[in-house]
Design a protein around this motif. Structure first.
Motif, PDB file in Angstrom:
ATOM      1  N   VAL A  12       0.698  -1.299  -0.029  1.00 10.53           N
ATOM      2  CA  VAL A  12      -0.037   0.098  -0.006  1.00 10.53           C
ATOM      3  C   VAL A  12       0.925   1.407   0.067  1.00 10.53           C
ATOM      4  O   VAL A  12       0.620   2.120  -0.624  1.00 10.53           O
ATOM      5  CB  VAL A  12      -0.790   0.215   1.245  1.00 10.53           C
ATOM      6  N   LEU A  13       1.785   1.111   0.920  1.00 13.11           N
ATOM      7  CA  LEU A  13       2.738   2.395   0.888  1.00 13.11           C
ATOM      8  C   LEU A  13       3.585   2.628  -0.527  1.00 13.11           C
ATOM      9  O   LEU A  13       3.489   3.879  -1.009  1.00 13.11           O
ATOM     10  CB  LEU A  13       4.011   2.112   1.776  1.00 13.11           C
ATOM     11  N   VAL A  14       3.927   1.438  -1.302  1.00 11.56           N
ATOM     12  CA  VAL A  14       4.192   1.677  -2.658  1.00 11.56           C
ATOM     13  C   VAL A  14       3.178   2.479  -3.626  1.00 11.56           C
ATOM     14  O   VAL A  14       3.680   3.232  -4.131  1.00 11.56           O
ATOM     15  CB  VAL A  14       4.740   0.285  -3.274  1.00 11.56           C
ATOM     16  N   LYS A  15       2.017   1.981  -3.662  1.00 13.58           N
ATOM     17  CA  LYS A  15       1.016   2.695  -4.201  1.00 13.58           C
ATOM     18  C   LYS A  15       0.707   4.110  -3.933  1.00 13.58           C
ATOM     19  O   LYS A  15       0.530   5.039  -4.678  1.00 13.58           O
ATOM     20  CB  LYS A  15      -0.382   1.867  -4.038  1.00 13.58           C
ATOM     21  N   VAL A  16       1.011   4.457  -2.630  1.00 19.02           N
ATOM     22  CA  VAL A  16       0.945   5.890  -2.187  1.00 19.02           C
ATOM     23  C   VAL A  16       1.990   6.738  -2.540  1.00 19.02           C
ATOM     24  O   VAL A  16       1.938   7.912  -2.777  1.00 19.02           O
ATOM     25  CB  VAL A  16       0.720   5.856  -0.492  1.00 19.02           C
ATOM     26  N   LEU A  17       3.299   6.103  -2.548  1.00 14.20           N
ATOM     27  CA  LEU A  17       4.636   6.990  -2.733  1.00 14.20           C
ATOM     28  C   LEU A  17       4.944   7.051  -4.038  1.00 14.20           C
ATOM     29  O   LEU A  17       5.353   8.157  -4.639  1.00 14.20           O
ATOM     30  CB  LEU A  17       5.548   6.291  -1.956  1.00 14.20           C
ATOM     31  N   VAL A  18       4.648   6.137  -4.862  1.00 18.51           N
ATOM     32  CA  VAL A  18       5.054   6.066  -6.439  1.00 18.51           C
ATOM     33  C   VAL A  18       4.433   7.246  -6.838  1.00 18.51           C
ATOM     34  O   VAL A  18       4.938   7.930  -7.988  1.00 18.51           O
ATOM     35  CB  VAL A  18       4.617   4.794  -6.994  1.00 18.51           C
ATOM     36  N   PRO A  19       3.148   7.756  -6.958  1.00 21.32           N
ATOM     37  CA  PRO A  19       2.509   8.787  -7.487  1.00 21.32           C
ATOM     38  C   PRO A  19       3.326  10.145  -7.307  1.00 21.32           C
ATOM     39  O   PRO A  19       3.414  11.028  -8.168  1.00 21.32           O
ATOM     40  CB  PRO A  19       1.041   8.922  -7.049  1.00 21.32           C
ATOM     41  N   ASN A  20       4.230  10.288  -6.186  1.00 23.04           N
ATOM     42  CA  ASN A  20       4.780  11.165  -6.144  1.00 23.04           C
ATOM     43  C   ASN A  20       5.917  11.572  -6.930  1.00 23.04           C
ATOM     44  O   ASN A  20       6.158  12.644  -7.497  1.00 23.04           O
ATOM     45  CB  ASN A  20       5.350  11.439  -4.566  1.00 23.04           C
ATOM     46  N   PHE A  21       6.421  10.523  -7.405  1.00 22.72           N
ATOM     47  CA  PHE A  21       7.484  10.455  -8.475  1.00 22.72           C
ATOM     48  C   PHE A  21       7.029  10.686  -9.767  1.00 22.72           C
ATOM     49  O   PHE A  21       7.279  11.530 -10.676  1.00 22.72           O
ATOM     50  CB  PHE A  21       8.135   9.090  -8.574  1.00 22.72           C
ATOM     51  N   PHE A  22       5.863  10.129 -10.249  1.00 25.53           N
ATOM     52  CA  PHE A  22       5.149  10.081 -11.459  1.00 25.53           C
ATOM     53  C   PHE A  22       4.639  11.617 -11.731  1.00 25.53           C
ATOM     54  O   PHE A  22       4.632  12.128 -12.989  1.00 25.53           O
ATOM     55  CB  PHE A  22       4.010   9.057 -11.724  1.00 25.53           C
ATOM     56  N   ALA A  23       4.068  12.029 -10.668  1.00 27.01           N
ATOM     57  CA  ALA A  23       3.405  13.286 -10.560  1.00 27.01           C
ATOM     58  C   ALA A  23       4.688  14.635 -11.288  1.00 27.01           C
ATOM     59  O   ALA A  23       4.452  15.524 -11.733  1.00 27.01           O
ATOM     60  CB  ALA A  23       2.848  13.848  -9.412  1.00 27.01           C
ATOM     61  N   ARG A  24       5.849  14.124 -10.946  1.00 25.29           N
ATOM     62  CA  ARG A  24       6.961  14.773 -11.443  1.00 25.29           C
ATOM     63  C   ARG A  24       7.473  14.477 -12.508  1.00 25.29           C
ATOM     64  O   ARG A  24       8.668  15.147 -13.028  1.00 25.29           O
ATOM     65  CB  ARG A  24       8.091  15.055 -10.194  1.00 25.29           C
ATOM     66  N   LYS A  25       7.083  13.620 -12.885  1.00 23.11           N
ATOM     67  CA  LYS A  25       7.489  12.863 -14.222  1.00 23.11           C
ATOM     68  C   LYS A  25       8.833  12.293 -14.090  1.00 23.11           C
ATOM     69  O   LYS A  25       9.806  12.430 -15.146  1.00 23.11           O
ATOM     70  CB  LYS A  25       7.822  13.860 -15.302  1.00 23.11           C
ATOM     71  N   ASP A  26       8.996  11.741 -12.983  1.00 18.23           N
ATOM     72  CA  ASP A  26      10.260  10.992 -12.581  1.00 18.23           C
ATOM     73  C   ASP A  26      10.118   9.696 -12.548  1.00 18.23           C
ATOM     74  O   ASP A  26       9.437   9.129 -11.665  1.00 18.23           O
ATOM     75  CB  ASP A  26      10.861  11.677 -11.096  1.00 18.23           C
ATOM     76  N   THR A  27      10.319   8.801 -13.687  1.00 16.61           N
ATOM     77  CA  THR A  27      10.159   7.354 -13.613  1.00 16.61           C
ATOM     78  C   THR A  27      11.545   6.712 -13.513  1.00 16.61           C
ATOM     79  O   THR A  27      11.463   5.367 -13.543  1.00 16.61           O
ATOM     80  CB  THR A  27       9.326   7.023 -15.121  1.00 16.61           C
ATOM     81  N   ARG A  28      12.612   7.274 -13.419  1.00 17.55           N
ATOM     82  CA  ARG A  28      14.016   6.691 -13.280  1.00 17.55           C
ATOM     83  C   ARG A  28      14.191   6.116 -11.827  1.00 17.55           C
ATOM     84  O   ARG A  28      14.474   4.906 -11.766  1.00 17.55           O
ATOM     85  CB  ARG A  28      15.034   7.473 -13.625  1.00 17.55           C
ATOM     86  N   THR A  29      13.576   6.899 -10.906  1.00 19.86           N
ATOM     87  CA  THR A  29      13.962   6.581  -9.552  1.00 19.86           C
ATOM     88  C   THR A  29      12.995   5.144  -9.176  1.00 19.86           C
ATOM     89  O   THR A  29      13.599   4.378  -8.534  1.00 19.86           O
ATOM     90  CB  THR A  29      13.420   7.754  -8.488  1.00 19.86           C
ATOM     91  N   PRO A  30      11.659   5.095  -9.374  1.00 20.06           N
ATOM     92  CA  PRO A  30      11.083   4.006  -9.100  1.00 20.06           C
ATOM     93  C   PRO A  30      11.645   2.799  -9.741  1.00 20.06           C
ATOM     94  O   PRO A  30      11.352   1.574  -9.475  1.00 20.06           O
ATOM     95  CB  PRO A  30       9.559   4.190  -9.858  1.00 20.06           C
ATOM     96  N   VAL A  31      12.333   3.076 -11.138  1.00 17.64           N
ATOM     97  CA  VAL A  31      13.127   1.871 -11.645  1.00 17.64           C
ATOM     98  C   VAL A  31      14.230   1.340 -10.731  1.00 17.64           C
ATOM     99  O   VAL A  31      14.446   0.114 -10.657  1.00 17.64           O
ATOM    100  CB  VAL A  31      13.513   2.150 -12.949  1.00 17.64           C
ATOM    101  N   PHE A  32      14.988   2.221 -10.218  1.00 18.77           N
ATOM    102  CA  PHE A  32      15.952   1.791  -9.211  1.00 18.77           C
ATOM    103  C   PHE A  32      15.500   0.918  -8.126  1.00 18.77           C
ATOM    104  O   PHE A  32      15.975  -0.142  -7.627  1.00 18.77           O
ATOM    105  CB  PHE A  32      16.703   2.929  -8.810  1.00 18.77           C
TER     106      PHE A  32
END
Length: 523
Positions: free
Chosen positions: A373-393
């Motif tokens: 659930v935390l992953v579901k809640v935290l990942v949007p913070n990256f995608f809202a900034r168009k940062d898709t590289r960090t979640p890849v790592f």
């Protein structure tokens, strides 16, 4: 609309869908049992479903929503957003046709790669698994297109239609199971039931697509089909989607890994994991997916408008609400997993031994429930900034850990070890996501939020102790008549809910200030 109201809308309809899913799986357990045709069906059903969650719901939605919202920001006109959506739709249709065609051709190899010992040892069962997978696979194409309309509706603040759509899947499958029951007992009846289920899955995908298309038109968002072209918007979406597959879809990639390791286990492992995951998916869907879906559009708007304080407040509220509801659910299911699986599934072709094995898997799965659930809640913070590289790592790191733990735990503990490995990987992913957000200055939990989470955990642990003492009193009822089973489960839920919320109120976790903050209308 407030965060709590958005989550309530999505979560409430998701709960209805999950309840229908329970009815579906209870019927599945009694009609197909565990192992044999049941394992072949679970394999056939998992293949299009994993692709759907990975590419359509996970990567596509996470990449599409920020780009769509950016084109709508600052104006009431939606012409630019509609043009972007039409370009994506025109490109998506031929891609899905080509991918689906290749998958259908390669299905014997794909199914063979993940088939367990029981399926591989029976040529007729293997052929049945391939046939069911082929019949069910068009579901992926229909649902990928449906996800586009769902993302548009969510961005427009209309969450109900998309949250209600999965109910159609469960209704179609229940209908197929009712037809299967009318065929009587025996292996041939089970095979035909599996075939009807695969037809029902594809039909449900078409119905969900038509359902969401109609609601989009009703919302005033009418799209026309255009010639496929690789425009700037399509390129931008493609660049975000590829890493988003790893960032937002880590849970589904883990499921692919699970399928591979399940193929090394004895007959029944597919069924135990599938039935256990139904209980795990109930809070994950109601809380995690609802929160992730609700906050992404709002976060995108706050960040596009450079409103850092609102983004920080929204993220904090989402985490606190997630922990308030998820931690007690995880601890309750950890303690009472075998009671739930016995009451829900035992009967017909599903034995008490099958129920206990499934209960052990439930306990292992829910160890990672708060992390998922935390992953579901935290990942949007990256995608809202168009940062898709960090979640890849972070996803790659957790996947490597998952694989290593599978090699270590599966030979010793079987399907339970596989579930524990996934839980450990989920906590790793969630921890890395938060640490990186904090280091970049995008989000940091305040002392108040940390204190509240600690009190939530204390209340949940004490509730778990109360359930542990209460469990033996209903031992004879969990496998009794319908009324006895319902009464025993209601009693357990009542003990858990009353104990937890009473303790949460005493510890100051649930109070007027909390409700006021969570019901505050978002800009």
């Amino acid at each position: 609309m407030s965060l709590l109201k958005n989550v309530g809308t999505i979560g409430g309809l998701t709960m209805v869908s999950r309840l229908f899913g329970f009815i579906r799986d209870m019927m599945l357990a009694r009609v197909l049992g565990a192992g044999g045709v049941a394992d072949a069906w679970q394999l056939a059903f998992q293949l299009p479903n994993i692709f759907r969650r990975l590419f359509a719901e996970g990567a596509f939605a996470s990449a599409f929503v920020p780009l769509f919202n950016r084109r709508m920001a600052g104006t009431e006109e939606i012409t630019e957003a509609r043009k972007f959506a039409e370009e994506v739709l025109a490109f998506l249709i031929p891609v899905l046709i080509v991918f689906g065609g290749l998958a259908l051709i390669a299905m014997p190899w794909i199914a063979g790669l993940f088939a367990n010992e029981g399926i591989e040892a029976d040529p007729e069962l293997r052929d049945l698994a391939v046939l069911m997978a082929r019949v069910a696979f068009p579901y992926l194409a229909f649902m990928s297109l449906a996800t586009l309309f769902a993302a548009i509706l969510n961005s427009l603040g209309r969450f109900a239609a998309a949250a209600a759509a999965p109910i159609l899947l469960n209704l179609c499958m229940i209908t197929a199971l009712v037809i299967g029951i009318s065929l009587g007992e025996g292996m041939e009846a089970r095979r035909m039931t599996g075939f009807y289920l695969s037809i029902a899955v594809t039909v449900s995908g078409l119905l969900q697509l038509l359902w969401l298309w109609w609601f989009a038109r009703r919302a005033g968002f009418r799209m026309s089909l255009k010639r496929p072209r690789i425009t700037y918007g399509v390129k931008e979406l493609g660049i975000l989607i590829l890493p988003a597959v790893f960032g937002a879809g880590v849970y589904q990639i883990s499921r692919f890994i699970d399928l591979f390791f399940l193929s090394t286990l004895p007959d029944g492992a597919y069924s135990f994991l599938a039935y256990a995951d139904r209980l795990n998916q109930l809070p994950l869907g109601i809380i995690g997916i609802a929160l992730g879906t609700a906050i992404l559009p709002a976060l995108s708007r706050h960040i596009a408008n450079e409103d850092t304080d609102s983004a920080q407040r929204l993220q904090s509220n989402a985490i606190e609400l997630a922990m308030l509801l998820t931690v007690p659910a995880a601890i309750a299911l950890f303690v009472t997993g075998s009671a739930f699986t016995s009451a829900f599934y035992t009967g017909g072709a599903f034995t008490i031994e099958d129920a206990m094995a499934t209960g052990a898997v439930v306990s292992a799965l829910v160890v990672g429930l708060p992390a998922y659930v935390l992953v579901k809640v935290l990942v949007p913070n990256f995608f809202a900034r168009k940062d898709t590289r960090t979640p890849v790592f972070t996803a790659a790191t957790s996947l490597l850990l998952n694989i290593a733990l599978n090699f270590l735990l599966v030979p010793r503990f079987g399907v339970v070890g596989l579930a524990l490995a996934g839980s450990a990987a989920a906590w790793t992913n969630a921890g890395l996501l938060y640490v990186i957000l904090a280091r970049k200055g995008h989000f940091r939990m305040t002392a108040r939020v940390v204190s509240r989470i600690a009190r939530i955990m204390l209340a949940a642990i004490l509730m778990g102790a109360a359930l542990w003492f209460a469990m033996p009193y209903g031992a004879d009822w969990y496998t009794g008549g319908v009324l006895e089973r319902v009464g025993a489960i209601i009693a357990l839920v009542a003990v858990g809910a009353i104990t937890y919320f009473a303790l949460a109120a005493m510890l100051g976790v649930v109070n007027g200030e909390t409700l006021a903050r969570l019901t505050k209308r978002q800009a």
